[in-house]
Design a protein around this motif. Structure first.
Motif, PDB file in Angstrom:
ATOM      1  N   LEU A  15       9.000  -6.668 -10.110  1.00 38.73           N
ATOM      2  CA  LEU A  15       8.205  -6.413  -9.131  1.00 38.73           C
ATOM      3  C   LEU A  15       7.837  -7.373  -7.935  1.00 38.73           C
ATOM      4  O   LEU A  15       7.400  -6.961  -6.642  1.00 38.73           O
ATOM      5  N   SER A  16       7.236  -8.862  -8.627  1.00 40.81           N
ATOM      6  CA  SER A  16       6.527  -9.785  -7.387  1.00 40.81           C
ATOM      7  C   SER A  16       7.326  -9.251  -6.404  1.00 40.81           C
ATOM      8  O   SER A  16       7.418 -10.146  -4.782  1.00 40.81           O
ATOM      9  N   LYS A  17       8.617  -9.845  -6.959  1.00 42.43           N
ATOM     10  CA  LYS A  17       9.776 -10.257  -5.760  1.00 42.43           C
ATOM     11  C   LYS A  17      10.211  -9.360  -5.248  1.00 42.43           C
ATOM     12  O   LYS A  17      10.311  -9.916  -3.771  1.00 42.43           O
ATOM     13  N   ILE A  18      10.011  -8.315  -5.442  1.00 41.65           N
ATOM     14  CA  ILE A  18      10.240  -6.698  -4.667  1.00 41.65           C
ATOM     15  C   ILE A  18       8.707  -6.818  -3.475  1.00 41.65           C
ATOM     16  O   ILE A  18       9.192  -6.559  -1.971  1.00 41.65           O
ATOM     17  N   VAL A  19       7.911  -6.847  -3.480  1.00 41.05           N
ATOM     18  CA  VAL A  19       7.020  -7.376  -2.989  1.00 41.05           C
ATOM     19  C   VAL A  19       6.803  -8.290  -1.731  1.00 41.05           C
ATOM     20  O   VAL A  19       6.448  -8.121  -0.676  1.00 41.05           O
ATOM     21  N   ALA A  20       7.108  -9.805  -2.682  1.00 39.50           N
ATOM     22  CA  ALA A  20       7.358 -10.857  -1.160  1.00 39.50           C
ATOM     23  C   ALA A  20       8.649 -10.413  -0.457  1.00 39.50           C
ATOM     24  O   ALA A  20       8.793 -10.109   0.921  1.00 39.50           O
ATOM     25  N   GLY A  21       9.782  -9.649  -0.762  1.00 37.82           N
ATOM     26  CA  GLY A  21      10.895  -9.233  -0.225  1.00 37.82           C
ATOM     27  C   GLY A  21      10.296  -8.235   0.758  1.00 37.82           C
ATOM     28  O   GLY A  21      11.190  -7.953   2.243  1.00 37.82           O
ATOM     29  N   LEU A  22       8.870  -7.800   0.633  1.00 40.70           N
ATOM     30  CA  LEU A  22       9.109  -6.910   2.102  1.00 40.70           C
ATOM     31  C   LEU A  22       8.079  -7.030   2.646  1.00 40.70           C
ATOM     32  O   LEU A  22       7.417  -5.998   3.711  1.00 40.70           O
ATOM     33  N   GLY A  23       7.247  -8.520   2.211  1.00 46.91           N
ATOM     34  CA  GLY A  23       6.067  -8.812   3.655  1.00 46.91           C
ATOM     35  C   GLY A  23       4.820  -8.460   2.779  1.00 46.91           C
ATOM     36  O   GLY A  23       4.055  -8.474   3.853  1.00 46.91           O
ATOM     37  N   GLY A  24       4.770  -8.197   1.405  1.00 46.30           N
ATOM     38  CA  GLY A  24       3.524  -7.845   1.436  1.00 46.30           C
ATOM     39  C   GLY A  24       3.551  -9.628   0.614  1.00 46.30           C
ATOM     40  O   GLY A  24       4.013 -10.527   0.003  1.00 46.30           O
ATOM     41  N   LYS A  25       2.156  -9.471  -0.102  1.00 44.78           N
ATOM     42  CA  LYS A  25       1.701 -10.021  -1.342  1.00 44.78           C
ATOM     43  C   LYS A  25       0.210  -9.316  -2.539  1.00 44.78           C
ATOM     44  O   LYS A  25       0.461  -8.361  -1.852  1.00 44.78           O
ATOM     45  N   ASP A  26       0.777  -9.961  -3.928  1.00 43.33           N
ATOM     46  CA  ASP A  26       0.437  -8.972  -5.251  1.00 43.33           C
ATOM     47  C   ASP A  26       0.020 -10.289  -5.825  1.00 43.33           C
ATOM     48  O   ASP A  26       0.148 -10.836  -5.703  1.00 43.33           O
ATOM     49  N   ASN A  27      -1.386  -9.579  -6.737  1.00 46.01           N
ATOM     50  CA  ASN A  27      -1.785 -10.082  -7.847  1.00 46.01           C
ATOM     51  C   ASN A  27      -2.375  -9.461  -8.780  1.00 46.01           C
ATOM     52  O   ASN A  27      -2.483  -7.806  -8.397  1.00 46.01           O
ATOM     53  N   ALA A  28      -3.282  -9.916  -9.726  1.00 46.01           N
ATOM     54  CA  ALA A  28      -4.287  -9.159  -9.912  1.00 46.01           C
ATOM     55  C   ALA A  28      -5.654  -9.598 -10.308  1.00 46.01           C
ATOM     56  O   ALA A  28      -5.833 -11.099 -10.611  1.00 46.01           O
ATOM     57  N   PHE A  29      -6.347  -9.244 -11.073  1.00 46.37           N
ATOM     58  CA  PHE A  29      -7.291 -10.091 -11.760  1.00 46.37           C
ATOM     59  C   PHE A  29      -8.105  -8.969 -13.446  1.00 46.37           C
ATOM     60  O   PHE A  29      -8.344  -7.643 -13.482  1.00 46.37           O
TER      61      PHE A  29
END
Length: 447
Positions: A88-102
């Protein structure tokens, strides 16, 4: 974490009103399965903040599995059948984004910041892991070790974090704010993959979630996408946790923590109200102003008096957040200067509140406090992520983002007399918990 200073204090929203900048009103709707969606259009840049909030946090845990909410947050990145092995995070990064959670005491949230063209893909990914998360024991064993190491370096090896943990464990006897979000180490050591799976199956459902989207979008289009990707997920029967009401405190409580540190410190925490009823709970607004009077800007009372003028402390602070599902604490703290005892600094911290209780604050100081606080928060109005955070926190608290404007009006009405009244009302030693950091030499750490 200084939540009031970072985001969740009430008064920062005054900027919108007093500076004539009106945020685009958020639109909200509820899917047939109970999932709430809140959208704020902000067309200044072609980007979007996309968040999914679950109204469950460490306060919903029970003894024996403390920390499981946070552990599940880690597992949510391990993958589904469609998107396996942490892709999932690799897909987000590949689309020019960033992700996380808390994870917090009150909620757990997942987010992506992405170009607006990729919003639908983010919804697809989040909907998939809401419904189809995989629980491989090998993944769990890896992540539980990560969480235990996180506890070690963020808490066990950090004197101030140990003090905060001990303070809350002492201040709260019955309420689950008693235990830390990361969990007790023994519970982590004995946690199983089934504990995480059970947590997911109980709480992760559309009718316990709120999606927040802020950015260059159209609300109607977001609604269609939400219905397409989340609307098909079946709701679950939510069995709420039993209320664990904190008994009335009937005397001062104290705790000392010995840890390797250069300086001692003292933290004072008073039981005060949290915001539950926007119209009736007027004291919370005055308490928020009081916190700002004490420590809301560079020349606030604590630093001006105790650090610069009298030089009895090298660091001071005050913290209060009324936005909370559970009970609230008003915290003041300090690190004494060389040659000053912790007991003397504690006395001086109390005296600063007593000064407000006895003499009050002037209308000029009240206005100056508001102006200073507004100035320090201006930059946050340019943050789509900050706006999404604000909406999510108000939704998770049960207050709702629609009440923000009314809260602004209530804050504008706070008078010096109200600030003086709460300083008199809530700062009795009977509602006080004191935590001291007692420095020890590094060689004493393992004794």
């Amino acid at each position: 974490m200084k939540i009031r200073k970072m985001l969740f204090g009430l008064m920062f929203v005054l900027f919108w009103v007093q500076n004539g900048v009106q945020a685009e009103p958020a639109q909200e709707f509820v899917l047939n399965n109970g999932m709430k969606v809140v959208v704020r259009e902000d067309h200044r840049a072609p980007v979007v903040a996309h968040m999914v909030w679950y109204r469950v946090g460490s306060m919903d845990e029970t003894n024996g599995t403390t920390g499981v909410a946070h552990v599940l947050e880690h597992m949510m990145f391990k993958g589904t059948k469609k998107y396996p092995d942490g892709s999932l995070s690799k897909i987000v990064a590949g689309l020019g984004g960033k992700d996380n959670a808390f994870t917090n005491t009150d909620y757990t949230a997942y987010f992506q910041q992405i170009p607006k063209a990729n919003l639908e893909k983010m919804m697809e990914l989040e909907a998939d892991r809401m419904e189809n998360l995989q629980f491989k024991d090998a993944d769990f064993q890896k992540e539980i070790r990560v969480v235990m190491e996180e506890r070690r370096w963020r808490t066990d090896d950090q004197p101030n974090a140990l003090v905060d943990e001990a303070l809350r464990a002492t201040a709260f006897n019955a309420h689950p704010y008693h235990w830390p979000v990361v969990g007790w180490m023994n519970d982590l050591q004995n946690m199983t993959v089934n504990d995480a799976r059970n947590w997911y199956e109980r709480w992760y459902a559309p009718n316990n979630a709120t999606m927040v989207v802020v950015g260059d979008v159209k609300a109607a289009e977001v609604k269609k996408l939400a219905e397409k990707h989340f609307g098909r997920i079946k709701p679950k029967k939510m069995v709420p946790t039993k209320p664990q009401v904190e008994p009335i405190q009937k005397g001062e409580r104290r705790v000392a923590v010995k840890a390797p540190a250069e300086n001692p410190s003292v933290v004072l925490a008073y039981k005060v109200p949290a915001l539950k009823d926007v119209e009736k709970d007027s004291d919370v607004y005055a308490l928020d102003v009081l916190a700002t009077v004490l420590d809301g800007y560079d020349n606030a009372r604590l630093s001006s008096s105790l650090v610069r003028k009298d030089q009895v402390a090298i660091a001071v602070g005050a913290d209060y957040s009324a936005i909370s599902r559970g009970p609230a604490l008003f915290v003041i703290e300090g690190t004494p200067a060389k040659g000053v005892s912790v007991a003397e600094l504690e006395k001086r911290l109390k005296q600063e509140i007593a000064n407000v209780a006895g003499k009050g604050i002037s209308p000029e100081e009240l206005q100056r406090v508001k102006t200073q606080l507004i100035s320090s928060q201006i930059y946050k109005r340019d943050s789509m992520f900050g706006q999404a955070m604000e909406i999510g926190v108000f939704e998770m608290s049960g207050i709702g983002q629609k009440q923000i404007d009314r809260i602004i009006e209530k804050l504008k009405e706070v008078t010096p007399e109200q600030v003086q009244a709460v300083a008199k009302k809530y700062f009795s030693d009977d509602s006080l918990t004191v935590a001291n950091l007692v420095p020890v030499a590094l060689t004493e750490k393992k004794k």
